[in-house]
Structures are given as C-alpha cells and as structure tokens.
Scaffold this active site. Structure first.
Site, PDB file in Angstrom:
ATOM      1  N   ARG A  63      -1.140  -9.630  13.126  1.00 41.80           N
ATOM      2  CA  ARG A  63      -1.737  -8.251  11.817  1.00 41.80           C
ATOM      3  C   ARG A  63      -3.005  -8.801  10.450  1.00 41.80           C
ATOM      4  O   ARG A  63      -3.734  -7.648  10.773  1.00 41.80           O
ATOM      5  CB  ARG A  63      -0.478  -7.620  11.174  1.00 41.80           C
TER       6      ARG A  63
ATOM      7  N   LYS B 123       0.857  -1.250   0.255  1.00 36.05           N
ATOM      8  CA  LYS B 123       0.104  -0.229  -0.362  1.00 36.05           C
ATOM      9  C   LYS B 123       1.178   1.324   0.092  1.00 36.05           C
ATOM     10  O   LYS B 123       1.280   1.906  -0.428  1.00 36.05           O
ATOM     11  CB  LYS B 123      -0.930   0.262   1.383  1.00 36.05           C
TER      12      LYS B 123
ATOM     13  N   ARG C 269      -9.683   1.271   9.095  1.00 32.81           N
ATOM     14  CA  ARG C 269      -9.406  -0.015   9.267  1.00 32.81           C
ATOM     15  C   ARG C 269     -10.139  -0.721  10.355  1.00 32.81           C
ATOM     16  O   ARG C 269     -10.466  -2.059   9.973  1.00 32.81           O
ATOM     17  CB  ARG C 269      -8.336   0.093  10.079  1.00 32.81           C
TER      18      ARG C 269
ATOM     19  N   ARG D  47      11.057  -7.507   4.815  1.00 28.95           N
ATOM     20  CA  ARG D  47      11.428  -6.012   5.298  1.00 28.95           C
ATOM     21  C   ARG D  47      12.242  -5.776   6.589  1.00 28.95           C
ATOM     22  O   ARG D  47      12.283  -4.917   6.819  1.00 28.95           O
ATOM     23  CB  ARG D  47       9.814  -5.357   5.152  1.00 28.95           C
TER      24      ARG D  47
ATOM     25  N   ARG E 268      11.967  -3.138  10.810  1.00 29.75           N
ATOM     26  CA  ARG E 268      10.365  -2.224  11.817  1.00 29.75           C
ATOM     27  C   ARG E 268      10.006  -3.394  13.294  1.00 29.75           C
ATOM     28  O   ARG E 268       9.841  -4.695  13.340  1.00 29.75           O
ATOM     29  CB  ARG E 268       9.567  -2.652  11.318  1.00 29.75           C
TER      30      ARG E 268
HETATM   31  P1  ADP Z   1       0.694  -2.195   7.640  1.00 28.95           P
HETATM   32  O1  ADP Z   1       2.208  -2.944   7.345  1.00 28.95           O
HETATM   33  O2  ADP Z   1       0.391  -3.810   8.881  1.00 28.95           O
HETATM   34  O3  ADP Z   1      -0.419  -2.545   6.959  1.00 28.95           O
HETATM   35  P2  ADP Z   1       0.697   0.238   8.901  1.00 28.95           P
HETATM   36  O4  ADP Z   1       2.515   0.718   9.092  1.00 28.95           O
HETATM   37  O5  ADP Z   1      -0.347   0.486   8.089  1.00 28.95           O
HETATM   38  O6  ADP Z   1       1.033  -1.266   9.048  1.00 28.95           O
HETATM   39  O7  ADP Z   1       0.204  -0.331  11.232  1.00 28.95           O
HETATM   40  C1  ADP Z   1       1.432  -0.467  11.438  1.00 28.95           C
HETATM   41  C2  ADP Z   1       0.879  -0.381  12.375  1.00 28.95           C
HETATM   42  O8  ADP Z   1      -0.108   1.156  12.846  1.00 28.95           O
HETATM   43  C3  ADP Z   1      -0.762  -1.115  12.392  1.00 28.95           C
HETATM   44  O9  ADP Z   1      -0.646  -2.277  13.320  1.00 28.95           O
HETATM   45  C4  ADP Z   1      -1.893  -0.566  13.543  1.00 28.95           C
HETATM   46  O10 ADP Z   1      -1.419  -1.104  15.568  1.00 28.95           O
HETATM   47  C5  ADP Z   1      -1.436   0.734  14.128  1.00 28.95           C
HETATM   48  N1  ADP Z   1      -2.231   1.378  12.389  1.00 28.95           N
HETATM   49  C6  ADP Z   1      -2.104   1.821  11.639  1.00 28.95           C
HETATM   50  N2  ADP Z   1      -3.147   2.494  11.306  1.00 28.95           N
HETATM   51  C7  ADP Z   1      -4.256   2.294  12.337  1.00 28.95           C
HETATM   52  C8  ADP Z   1      -5.894   2.474  11.964  1.00 28.95           C
HETATM   53  N3  ADP Z   1      -6.912   3.377  11.085  1.00 28.95           N
HETATM   54  N4  ADP Z   1      -6.153   1.722  12.959  1.00 28.95           N
HETATM   55  C9  ADP Z   1      -5.880   1.643  14.202  1.00 28.95           C
HETATM   56  N5  ADP Z   1      -4.362   1.102  14.030  1.00 28.95           N
HETATM   57  C10 ADP Z   1      -3.921   1.576  13.365  1.00 28.95           C
END
Ligand code: ADP
Length: 191
Positions: free
Chosen positions: A144, A13, A88, A127, A133
């Site tokens: 996740r 994404k 989300r 990654r 990370r």
């Molecule tokens: P991913 O690679 O899982 O898509 P992101 O970088 O988008 O990861 O998000 C990392 C973390 O940040 C998520 O696992 C969550 O803990 C938190 N997070 C991000 N966006 C949201 C959201 N819209 N609602 C709740 N938690 C979020």
C-alpha cells in the site's frame, strides 16, 4: 467547505478527518470505510472491492468514482464534505474536479499529513491487532505504501500548483496533530 485530507496509509487521516468534519459540520467521507462497510454487508460492490483491498491494490477508478459521486450527491453533503482516501489517482482528481464544478463550488483546501514511513509500519501493525483489518499485514502494508508513492503522492504536486495544499506534520500525539491542522486551516480549535 470542500476539503480533502491526504497522506500515506496510516498517517492518521481518518482520525483527523473526524475532528475537521465536526468542526465544519460537514460529513467525513472515507472511501476505505465505505468499501469496508460494503465488504461486511456482502454487497456486490463489496465483493468486487475486496480482492483489490486484500492485496493492497487500488479498486478500479470507475468503481470508486461512481461510489463517491453517489455519496456526495446525498443531502448531507450539499453544503460541503471532507474526503478521506479520495482522490488517489490522477483520473480520480479529474473526476472530482468535474463533480465539484457541476455543483458550482470549488475545492477549498487539501490537508496533507506528513509522516515517517517506517514508524507508520509499526503503527499499522498495531492497528491490525486492535481492529483486525485484513489488509494490515506487513506485506500488504508495504504494498500500500508503494502504490501510494507511485500513484497518490504525485497528486500533492497537482494541488500545490493550484495553491490549495496545507501541509501538516502528522507525527506525535493525536491532539497535537489536530491543533496543527486547525492552525494550518486558520480556524480556532474547539474547546
Ligand atoms: P489506508 O489506511 O491505506 O489509507 P483506506 O482505509 O483509506 O486505507 O483504504 C483501504 C483500501 O480501500 C485501499 O487499500 C484500497 O484498496 C481501497 N480504496 C480506498 N480508497 C480508494 C480510492 N480512492 N481508489 C481506489 N481504491 C481505494
């Protein structure tokens, strides 16, 4: 232009969001990036978000909603934005609807990247080595994915019913995926 990019963790994404945002000259707003920036700056928001992120859990809706509301109120987002990682949950969808309605605009499209879950675990572990990370360990990645299927995948149906979902195959080369995204959004690719 008001867009959302969706897909399971590791679908790419963030990578595609950059190209799309550049094309439409709108900011790509990544809730994950904003949370990570707050964690590294040690802000109160960062401290609160960190324990959820490290466990692969979602940060509570009230916290996330307020953060997004503040971000899209910034001047660079008045003409549009691309959301990556938000909404989300169903509660976040409602909240976003309210925010957009308030501005008198509407959501134009939801780009959904489809990927093979197993292949994604490998991608994310890779990654983890490059970016380090904290939430890219295998257990947390699987958690996740689980939460994504449980809480976020159902949102695709909600937006499908509104007729604004654009599904794109997210497997393969980054460039190929970008071409597919642009084709699906019916725009000419940048040269
Ligand atoms: P991913 O690679 O899982 O898509 P992101 O970088 O988008 O990861 O998000 C990392 C973390 O940040 C998520 O696992 C969550 O803990 C938190 N997070 C991000 N966006 C949201 C959201 N819209 N609602 C709740 N938690 C979020």
């Amino acid at each position: 232009m008001r867009l959302i990019i969706m897909g399971p963790p590791g679908a790419g994404k963030g990578t595609q969001a950059k190209f799309i945002a550049e094309h439409f000259k709108i900011p790509a707003i990544s809730t994950g990036d904003i949370f990570r920036a707050n964690v590294s700056e040690g802000t109160e928001l960062g401290l609160e978000a960190k324990r959820f992120m490290d466990a692969g859990e979602y940060v509570p809706d009230e916290v996330t909603n307020l953060m997004v509301r503040n971000r899209i109120d910034e001047p660079d987002a008045v003409n549009g934005f691309l959301l990556d990682g938000y909404p989300r949950t169903l509660a976040q969808v409602e909240e976003l609807d309210g925010m957009i309605r308030f501005t008198g605009h509407q959501l134009d499209a939801v780009v959904c990247l489809t990927v093979d879950q197993e292949e994604i675990v490998g991608r994310l572990l890779q990654r983890a080595q490059v970016e380090g990370r904290a939430d890219d360990t295998e257990d947390v990645i699987r958690r996740r994915q689980e939460i994504y299927l449980e809480q976020t995948e159902p949102l695709i149906d909600v937006y499908s019913k509104r007729g604004i979902v654009v599904e794109v195959d997210g497997m393969g080369d980054v460039d190929d995926v970008t071409q597919r995204v642009f084709a699906a959004l019916d725009v000419l690719p940048e040269s």
